[in-house]
Motif scaffolding. Structure first.
Motif, mmCIF file in Angstrom:
data_model
loop_
_atom_site.group_PDB
_atom_site.id
_atom_site.type_symbol
_atom_site.label_atom_id
_atom_site.label_comp_id
_atom_site.label_asym_id
_atom_site.label_seq_id
_atom_site.Cartn_x
_atom_site.Cartn_y
_atom_site.Cartn_z
ATOM 1 N N GLN A 8 -76.863 -152.657 74.148
ATOM 2 C CA GLN A 8 -78.251 -152.315 74.437
ATOM 3 C C GLN A 8 -78.672 -151.074 73.675
ATOM 4 O OE1 GLN A 8 -79.083 -150.864 78.388
ATOM 5 N NE2 GLN A 8 -81.065 -151.922 78.461
ATOM 6 N N ARG A 9 -77.764 -150.105 73.589
ATOM 7 C CA ARG A 9 -78.073 -148.875 72.863
ATOM 8 C C ARG A 9 -78.313 -149.173 71.382
ATOM 9 N NH1 ARG A 9 -73.405 -145.922 73.547
ATOM 10 N NH2 ARG A 9 -72.628 -146.624 71.529
ATOM 11 N N ASP A 10 -77.453 -149.986 70.772
ATOM 12 C CA ASP A 10 -77.633 -150.309 69.364
ATOM 13 C C ASP A 10 -78.937 -151.065 69.131
ATOM 14 O OD1 ASP A 10 -75.321 -149.060 68.765
ATOM 15 O OD2 ASP A 10 -74.174 -150.845 68.223
ATOM 16 N N ALA A 11 -79.305 -151.929 70.059
ATOM 17 C CA ALA A 11 -80.558 -152.670 69.921
ATOM 18 C C ALA A 11 -81.749 -151.719 69.919
ATOM 19 C CB ALA A 11 -80.684 -153.698 71.048
ATOM 20 N N HIS A 12 -81.723 -150.714 70.793
ATOM 21 C CA HIS A 12 -82.811 -149.744 70.842
ATOM 22 C C HIS A 12 -82.821 -148.877 69.588
ATOM 23 C CE1 HIS A 12 -84.602 -150.273 74.841
ATOM 24 N NE2 HIS A 12 -83.404 -150.656 75.236
ATOM 25 N N LEU A 13 -81.658 -148.474 69.093
ATOM 26 C CA LEU A 13 -81.603 -147.653 67.890
ATOM 27 C C LEU A 13 -82.113 -148.425 66.677
ATOM 28 C CD1 LEU A 13 -78.193 -145.776 68.342
ATOM 29 C CD2 LEU A 13 -80.498 -144.875 68.674
ATOM 30 N N ASN A 14 -81.755 -149.700 66.586
ATOM 31 C CA ASN A 14 -82.262 -150.516 65.484
ATOM 32 C C ASN A 14 -83.772 -150.695 65.580
ATOM 33 O OD1 ASN A 14 -80.017 -151.253 63.763
ATOM 34 N ND2 ASN A 14 -79.190 -152.378 65.506
ATOM 35 N N ALA A 15 -84.272 -150.816 66.811
ATOM 36 C CA ALA A 15 -85.723 -150.936 66.994
ATOM 37 C C ALA A 15 -86.426 -149.657 66.572
ATOM 38 C CB ALA A 15 -86.034 -151.265 68.454
ATOM 39 N N ILE A 16 -85.822 -148.502 66.864
ATOM 40 C CA ILE A 16 -86.401 -147.219 66.456
ATOM 41 C C ILE A 16 -86.436 -147.114 64.933
ATOM 42 C CG2 ILE A 16 -85.967 -144.736 66.422
ATOM 43 C CD1 ILE A 16 -84.972 -145.012 69.317
ATOM 44 N N SER A 49 -89.991 -146.990 62.981
ATOM 45 C CA SER A 49 -90.243 -145.770 62.198
ATOM 46 C C SER A 49 -90.426 -146.104 60.729
ATOM 47 C CB SER A 49 -89.091 -144.785 62.368
ATOM 48 O OG SER A 49 -88.919 -144.436 63.726
ATOM 49 N N GLY A 50 -89.641 -147.044 60.226
ATOM 50 C CA GLY A 50 -89.767 -147.434 58.832
ATOM 51 C C GLY A 50 -91.068 -148.133 58.508
ATOM 52 N N ASP A 51 -91.725 -148.713 59.536
ATOM 53 C CA ASP A 51 -92.994 -149.410 59.330
ATOM 54 C C ASP A 51 -94.197 -148.472 59.289
ATOM 55 O OD1 ASP A 51 -91.689 -151.833 59.227
ATOM 56 O OD2 ASP A 51 -91.989 -152.301 61.353
ATOM 57 N N VAL A 52 -93.992 -147.185 59.613
ATOM 58 C CA VAL A 52 -95.106 -146.231 59.576
ATOM 59 C C VAL A 52 -95.538 -146.045 58.125
ATOM 60 C CG1 VAL A 52 -95.790 -143.846 60.006
ATOM 61 C CG2 VAL A 52 -94.373 -145.055 61.671
ATOM 62 N N PRO A 53 -96.826 -146.197 57.819
ATOM 63 C CA PRO A 53 -97.300 -146.029 56.429
ATOM 64 C C PRO A 53 -96.950 -144.642 55.889
ATOM 65 C CG PRO A 53 -99.020 -147.005 57.802
ATOM 66 C CD PRO A 53 -97.933 -146.580 58.739
ATOM 67 N N VAL A 68 -91.291 -144.103 67.975
ATOM 68 C CA VAL A 68 -90.067 -144.012 68.772
ATOM 69 C C VAL A 68 -90.348 -144.373 70.221
ATOM 70 C CG1 VAL A 68 -88.261 -142.452 69.607
ATOM 71 C CG2 VAL A 68 -89.049 -142.293 67.235
ATOM 72 N N LYS A 69 -91.433 -143.857 70.758
ATOM 73 C CA LYS A 69 -91.813 -144.175 72.139
ATOM 74 C C LYS A 69 -92.111 -145.671 72.293
ATOM 75 C CE LYS A 69 -91.810 -140.335 74.600
ATOM 76 N NZ LYS A 69 -91.049 -140.221 75.858
ATOM 77 N N GLY A 70 -92.695 -146.256 71.251
ATOM 78 C CA GLY A 70 -92.979 -147.679 71.321
ATOM 79 C C GLY A 70 -91.729 -148.520 71.356
ATOM 80 N N ALA A 71 -90.658 -148.034 70.715
ATOM 81 C CA ALA A 71 -89.397 -148.767 70.729
ATOM 82 C C ALA A 71 -88.659 -148.601 72.050
ATOM 83 C CB ALA A 71 -88.511 -148.296 69.571
ATOM 84 N N ASP A 72 -88.812 -147.450 72.684
ATOM 85 C CA ASP A 72 -88.111 -147.204 73.952
ATOM 86 C C ASP A 72 -88.878 -146.110 74.695
ATOM 87 O OD1 ASP A 72 -86.433 -146.741 76.055
ATOM 88 O OD2 ASP A 72 -84.606 -146.593 74.863
ATOM 89 N N ARG A 73 -89.703 -146.523 75.645
ATOM 90 C CA ARG A 73 -90.523 -145.557 76.384
ATOM 91 C C ARG A 73 -89.695 -144.684 77.324
ATOM 92 N NH1 ARG A 73 -95.680 -146.269 75.457
ATOM 93 N NH2 ARG A 73 -96.414 -148.263 74.628
ATOM 94 N N GLY A 74 -88.468 -145.043 77.564
ATOM 95 C CA GLY A 74 -87.631 -144.252 78.471
ATOM 96 C C GLY A 74 -86.949 -143.072 77.812
ATOM 97 N N LEU A 75 -87.089 -142.940 76.491
ATOM 98 C CA LEU A 75 -86.438 -141.839 75.785
ATOM 99 C C LEU A 75 -87.253 -140.551 75.907
ATOM 100 C CD1 LEU A 75 -85.145 -143.376 72.431
ATOM 101 C CD2 LEU A 75 -83.785 -142.612 74.377
ATOM 102 N N ALA A 76 -86.555 -139.446 76.111
ATOM 103 C CA ALA A 76 -87.182 -138.124 76.099
ATOM 104 C C ALA A 76 -86.945 -137.495 74.732
ATOM 105 C CB ALA A 76 -86.600 -137.244 77.198
ATOM 106 N N LEU A 77 -88.019 -137.144 74.029
ATOM 107 C CA LEU A 77 -87.914 -136.529 72.703
ATOM 108 C C LEU A 77 -87.914 -135.014 72.876
ATOM 109 C CD1 LEU A 77 -90.464 -138.777 70.765
ATOM 110 C CD2 LEU A 77 -88.058 -139.211 71.303
#
Length: 455
Positions: A142-150, A154-158, A313-322
């Motif tokens: 699950q952690r790797d899935a969230h990291l890959n999503a991040i 992030s890479g899709d940001v213009p 980052v929040k869109g990939a995992d709203r439970g993360l605290a930055l």
């Protein structure tokens, strides 16, 4: 007591400065402190006692003067006539302390300037950093899935060119190290090399600008490989190609897939440190107490992208605290914490000291001029020129400054050796610093002496 109150103002300024400092690590360490009322009370009492003690001796001496000489209009001598009286010794000591503090401050400032121009082995421009902790999720998949999503979001940001993840950002002052051994020397503890350990994702080296020297980057799904920096590769495999060879790290055998250039790892002042890079994704044993940092290389100023990146980052995992959002340039500035703090502390103390020394010299020369008014009048009546009188008065103040500076230079040379490990690119007996501080101190004392001498 007024001086003590002014000191409290300086203390408040210093406390405010340290409250703005931060460590170059992905942890929210707060340096904010407040001025304790007990410390304030102690310093107030100390100011009062200082005034009493240092005012008592001349006060008692004045009370025992021969009043008959005063009534006869004879010159009143409130101090001893010989050369080495207490006031002279105090002035020499004050100038010596100022010289020592200002030299140390100059060494830190020179080191700070040199460190900022030092090659870190990275292309740190246009890189944004965002820290978070994904290890609160216990399921590695699950952690790797969230990291890959991040990484993907992030890479899709213009405007984003490359993205990567790492458990450590270089130049974070501290880190985890392991004993690394090459295959064939596993039983020889003398041939293990203590190395800094990084857990990184693919594209980490391209993102931070560390050059690849040989081999290839990590590939998704392969976790039994490692990448060495040049310093470690030369230690483990001197004179041979390390690609395809195996090393033992943390009880596991890893195949060397690449070699990268050696970059600064912990501090700007370090010599080349061995480092090993392991895969972050796909390895269920990966863990870091400081969490993970997202590194993003942008086409423009990275601060312009921080809001979009945090939203991704929040869109990939709203439970993360930055908890660590900044740029690599800000991180490198924080990495110079010791040099900045040292320059500020020694500089503030030295400048306060030089103000006190200048006031002391002004008071001392004014006192000497007042005592010698009749002598000066007689000399001028006998033909002495104004310039001769001016030089004779200045000679006293500059002589005390010269003696105090000589003592201060010796003390600075001794103290400089103890801070040699904190300064980089500058000798603890740097001639430029010593000469510049000496000239500055003489100019200040000359300005303090010129007014009473001219009068």
């Amino acid at each position: 007591c007024l001086g003590g109150a002014l000191g409290y103002v300086f203390a408040a300024i210093a406390v405010g400065y340290f409250g703005r400092l931060r460590l170059p690590v992905a942890l929210p360490v707060d340096f904010t402190v407040s001025l304790d009322h007990r410390v304030l009370l102690f310093c107030t009492v100390l100011s009062f006692v200082t005034g009493v003690v240092f005012g008592l001796a001349p006060a008692l001496h004045a009370s025992r003067q021969n009043l008959v000489n005063g009534l006869k209009d004879a010159p009143v001598r409130l101090g001893r006539s010989h050369r080495w009286n207490v006031s002279n010794l105090l002035m020499i000591g004050q100038v010596a302390m100022c010289m020592m503090l200002l030299v140390c401050s100059g060494l830190f400032l020179r080191s700070l300037n040199y460190s900022r121009s030092t090659d870190t082995g990275m292309a740190h421009r246009d890189v944004a950093l965002i820290g978070f902790d994904p290890f609160l999720r216990r399921d590695a998949l699950q952690r790797d899935a969230h990291l890959n999503a991040i990484l993907r979001r992030s890479g899709d940001v213009p405007g984003v060119e490359r993205v990567a993840l790492s458990t450590r950002v270089p130049l974070s002052l501290a880190g985890i190290s392991e004993a690394i051994a090459a295959e064939g020397t596993l039983d020889d503890t003398d041939k293990t090399v203590e190395s800094d350990v990084y857990r990184v994702s693919p594209a980490f080296f391209d993102t931070v600008g560390i050059r690849f020297l040989a081999g290839e980057d990590f590939r998704q799904g392969i976790d039994d490989v490692a990448i060495l920096n040049r310093a470690l590769a030369d230690r483990l495999f001197p004179g041979s190609n390390p690609i395809g060879r195996r090393v033992r790290a943390d009880g596991r055998m890893l195949r060397v897939s690449g070699v990268v250039a050696t970059s600064k790892s912990r501090t700007m002042v370090e010599t080349a440190r061995p480092a090993i890079y392991k895969p972050l994704l796909g390895d269920g044993t990966a863990y870091s107490i400081t969490g993970v940092t997202l590194l993003v290389r942008t086409r423009g100023t990275p601060t312009d992208y921080l809001q979009q990146l945090t939203a991704a980052v929040k869109g990939a995992d709203r439970g993360l605290a930055l908890f660590d959002v900044r740029t690599m340039d800000q991180h490198l500035n924080d990495a110079l914490l010791l040099q900045r703090a040292g320059a500020f502390l020694f500089g503030l103390a030295g400048l306060i000291g030089i103000v006190i020394a200048a006031l002391g010299l002004y008071g001392l020369i004014s006192f000497l001029v007042a005592r010698q008014t009749k002598e000066i009048a007689i000399r001028m009546a006998l033909g002495a020129r104004r310039g001769q009188v001016l030089v004779s008065v200045l000679r006293k103040g500059l002589g005390l400054t010269a003696m105090g500076s000589a003592v201060g230079l010796v003390l600075a040379a001794i103290l400089g050796r103890s801070i040699a490990s904190l300064v980089y690119g500058v000798s603890p007996t740097d001639g430029v610093t010593f000469a510049a501080v000496t000239i500055f101190l003489f100019l200040v004392t000359l300005a303090a002496c010129i007014v009473p001498a001219y009068r």
